[in-house]
Scaffold this active site. Structure first.
Site, PDB file in Angstrom:
ATOM      1  N   ASN A   7     -19.395  85.957  -7.787  1.00  0.00           N
ATOM      2  CA  ASN A   7     -18.805  84.831  -7.058  1.00  0.00           C
ATOM      3  C   ASN A   7     -19.856  83.871  -6.495  1.00  0.00           C
ATOM      4  O   ASN A   7     -19.677  82.662  -6.510  1.00  0.00           O
ATOM      5  CB  ASN A   7     -17.851  85.311  -5.968  1.00  0.00           C
ATOM      6  CG  ASN A   7     -18.512  86.209  -4.949  1.00  0.00           C
ATOM      7  OD1 ASN A   7     -19.465  86.925  -5.244  1.00  0.00           O
ATOM      8  ND2 ASN A   7     -18.013  86.183  -3.720  1.00  0.00           N
ATOM      9  N   CYS A  51     -15.865  86.422  -0.178  1.00  0.00           N
ATOM     10  CA  CYS A  51     -15.536  87.631   0.583  1.00  0.00           C
ATOM     11  C   CYS A  51     -15.121  87.315   2.015  1.00  0.00           C
ATOM     12  O   CYS A  51     -14.395  88.098   2.641  1.00  0.00           O
ATOM     13  CB  CYS A  51     -16.708  88.613   0.566  1.00  0.00           C
ATOM     14  SG  CYS A  51     -18.246  87.930   1.196  1.00  0.00           S
ATOM     15  N   GLU A  69     -27.393  91.737   6.123  1.00  0.00           N
ATOM     16  CA  GLU A  69     -28.285  90.851   5.385  1.00  0.00           C
ATOM     17  C   GLU A  69     -28.367  89.543   6.154  1.00  0.00           C
ATOM     18  O   GLU A  69     -27.460  89.187   6.908  1.00  0.00           O
ATOM     19  CB  GLU A  69     -27.767  90.627   3.969  1.00  0.00           C
ATOM     20  CG  GLU A  69     -27.748  91.896   3.146  1.00  0.00           C
ATOM     21  CD  GLU A  69     -27.327  91.668   1.720  1.00  0.00           C
ATOM     22  OE1 GLU A  69     -28.114  92.000   0.820  1.00  0.00           O
ATOM     23  OE2 GLU A  69     -26.208  91.164   1.496  1.00  0.00           O
ATOM     24  N   GLU A 111     -22.274  95.554   1.438  1.00  0.00           N
ATOM     25  CA  GLU A 111     -21.510  94.387   1.858  1.00  0.00           C
ATOM     26  C   GLU A 111     -20.290  94.349   0.957  1.00  0.00           C
ATOM     27  O   GLU A 111     -20.372  93.962  -0.208  1.00  0.00           O
ATOM     28  CB  GLU A 111     -22.359  93.118   1.738  1.00  0.00           C
ATOM     29  CG  GLU A 111     -21.776  91.932   2.510  1.00  0.00           C
ATOM     30  CD  GLU A 111     -20.828  91.095   1.679  1.00  0.00           C
ATOM     31  OE1 GLU A 111     -19.600  91.326   1.793  1.00  0.00           O
ATOM     32  OE2 GLU A 111     -21.286  90.228   0.937  1.00  0.00           O
TER      33      GLU A 111
END
Length: 475
Positions: free
Chosen positions: A152, A284, A457, A250
């Site tokens: 994505n 997300c 992150e 993640e």
């Protein structure tokens, strides 16, 4: 525009293709047609990459931090110089509008610049001890890293892992998605052209299960960093457990958006609609479950539908396009099934609701009065679907926001300062935006809670995730 990409693996300093390797087609999602083939790593390729990563780590960790930083700054500069070509490749193989693709490359460059400087601030500390003795705490690179990233945001997410790991002093074997090999190969070329040694940063495509099992099982790999779905994340964690690897996960989300009656309604609508349909909803942290205070509910639905109807949908190469196709043929099927289930259970289609045209297009869709038992209210749609429901109290809105096992991002719109403070405390998410969607920024931690994963992150936390802590006591 032509898909001008040289698709190869990069293993131990050499770009590799052909030589009997299997290959997989690369599909243009706007046309649904193959435009290239990407080579898949063999078992020998993966073993050579592991040997190289082990040697590369020992040399790279000993490289002066100023030298590492200069190389990362050079990588950022090369990405900026090559923005147009990388963005075009990204649009052709992933579908997002060129303006979004350019922004993704710019974000990747920013990551390399940020971590070039953050590497110089990986401080330890000195503990108070009796005269003549010393106790210090230092942080050191964790070791060779295996990184796995999705389709994505293939350039940005690969850069987020590469930049931080390289800044920390780790070597990296990057496994980006086979759907977007041109843009990710171009990112790796910029990194190598900047001066990162060929055994420190490597690139492999391949059958995901084969690559992940091989890399994670190796004692060479000390750290696993994964961005993707919850089921795959669980699977990789189980593989990593056998070797007690460090892990950053993640994972997915299903972001709630609480809209209170005291918000600036027109401004809120102007913000939420473009964010919902950014990257065709394949984000997300995409705002998805809109919980709207009942007194403004009808106006919100009408305003949302009107703005959605005005969106220009088409090929990402068209400058007028504001939403492109979905990235692969799986996504329209999944969205169609979720929308059909919601409508069958009583949801009202305020706009869209169907696939259209050539390629993998699905209309930007607004569903109102969506019942809680609809599958889409509990399953992340990962597509261009907005779900809208009314609420009557703050407590009800918070309970619904926290109902699901996901906890990646959440958003709220209110002009009440005390409420904003309460929401920040009570919402179960790793990131919360209040009157803002600016939650993915280089100097802030990015990550979730509950089923949305763990580890962070971005920001100094992103550098720390690739380091281990050591205490040294000297008498």
């Amino acid at each position: 525009m032509d898909y001008d990409a040289e698709l190869k693996l990069f293993v131990d300093g050499a770009w590799r293709a052909g030589e009997g390797r299997d290959a997989q087609p690369v599909i243009d999602p706007a046309r649904g047609a193959a435009i290239a083939e990407v080579p898949l790593a063999s078992a020998a390729d993966l073993e050579q990459a592991l040997v190289a990563a082990d040697a590369g780590f020992r040399a790279w960790r000993a490289t002066d931090v100023e030298a590492r930083a200069a190389i990362l700054h050079k990588a950022a500069a090369l990405l900026r110089e090559r923005t147009e070509r990388i963005a075009t490749l990204l649009t052709l193989e992933q579908g997002k509008p060129l303006v979004e693709a350019r922004g993704e490359v710019a974000g990747a460059a920013q990551l390399f610049d940020y971590y070039a400087e953050e590497a110089k601030r990986a401080y330890g500390r000195v503990l108070v001890r009796p005269t003549g003795t010393r106790s210090i705490v230092i942080r050191q690179p964790a070791g060779p890293v295996a990184s796995f990233t999705p389709w994505n945001f293939p350039v940005y997410l690969m850069a987020k892992k590469l930049a931080a790991a390289l800044a920390a002093g780790c070597s990296v074997i990057a496994k980006p998605p086979e759907e977007t090999p041109g843009s990710t190969s171009a990112l790796m070329r910029a990194v190598i052209d900047a001066g990162v040694p060929g055994n420190v940063a490597q690139l492999v495509f391949g059958v995901p299960d084969t690559v992940s099992r091989t890399l994670i099982a190796s004692p060479v790999i000390r750290k696993l960093s994964f961005t993707g779905s919850v089921p795959v994340g669980r699977h990789l964690m189980k593989l990593a457990a056998d070797g007690l690897k460090l892990v950053t996960m993640e994972l997915g989300g299903h972001a709630p958006v609480m809209v209170f009656a005291d918000c600036d309604l027109e401004r809120t609508l102007d913000m939420v609609v473009p964010q919902k349909f950014r990257n065709a909803g394949q984000v997300c942290v995409s705002p998805t479950r809109f919980h709207v205070e009942r007194s403004i509910y009808d106006r919100f639905v009408a305003g949302f539908a009107a703005r959605t109807a005005a969106l220009s949908v088409g090929s990402g190469l068209d400058p007028a396009t504001r939403m492109g196709p979905l990235a692969n043929r799986r996504r329209p099927d999944a969205i169609e099934a979720l929308v059909g289930d919601a409508v069958a259970r009583g949801a009202r289609v305020a706009h869209g609701g169907a696939r259209f045209g050539q390629g993998f297009f699905f209309q930007p869709t607004v569903l109102a009065d969506v019942p809680l038992d609809a599958d889409v209210m509990s399953t992340e749609p990962f597509g261009p679907v907005a779900l809208i429901r009314p609420f009557d109290s703050e407590e009800e809105a918070v309970a619904e926001a926290n109902r699901l096992p996901y906890g990646l991002a959440a958003f709220a719109f209110t002009e009440n300062g005390r409420r904003a403070n309460r929401l920040g405390d009570m919402i179960e998410a790793g990131m919360i935006g209040i009157n803002s969607f600016a939650i993915s920024v280089v100097d802030a931690p990015f990550g979730g809670v509950k089923d949305s994963g763990f580890g962070r992150e971005g920001g100094p936390e992103g550098l720390e995730s690739y380091m281990v802590t050591k205490a040294i006591h000297q008498a």
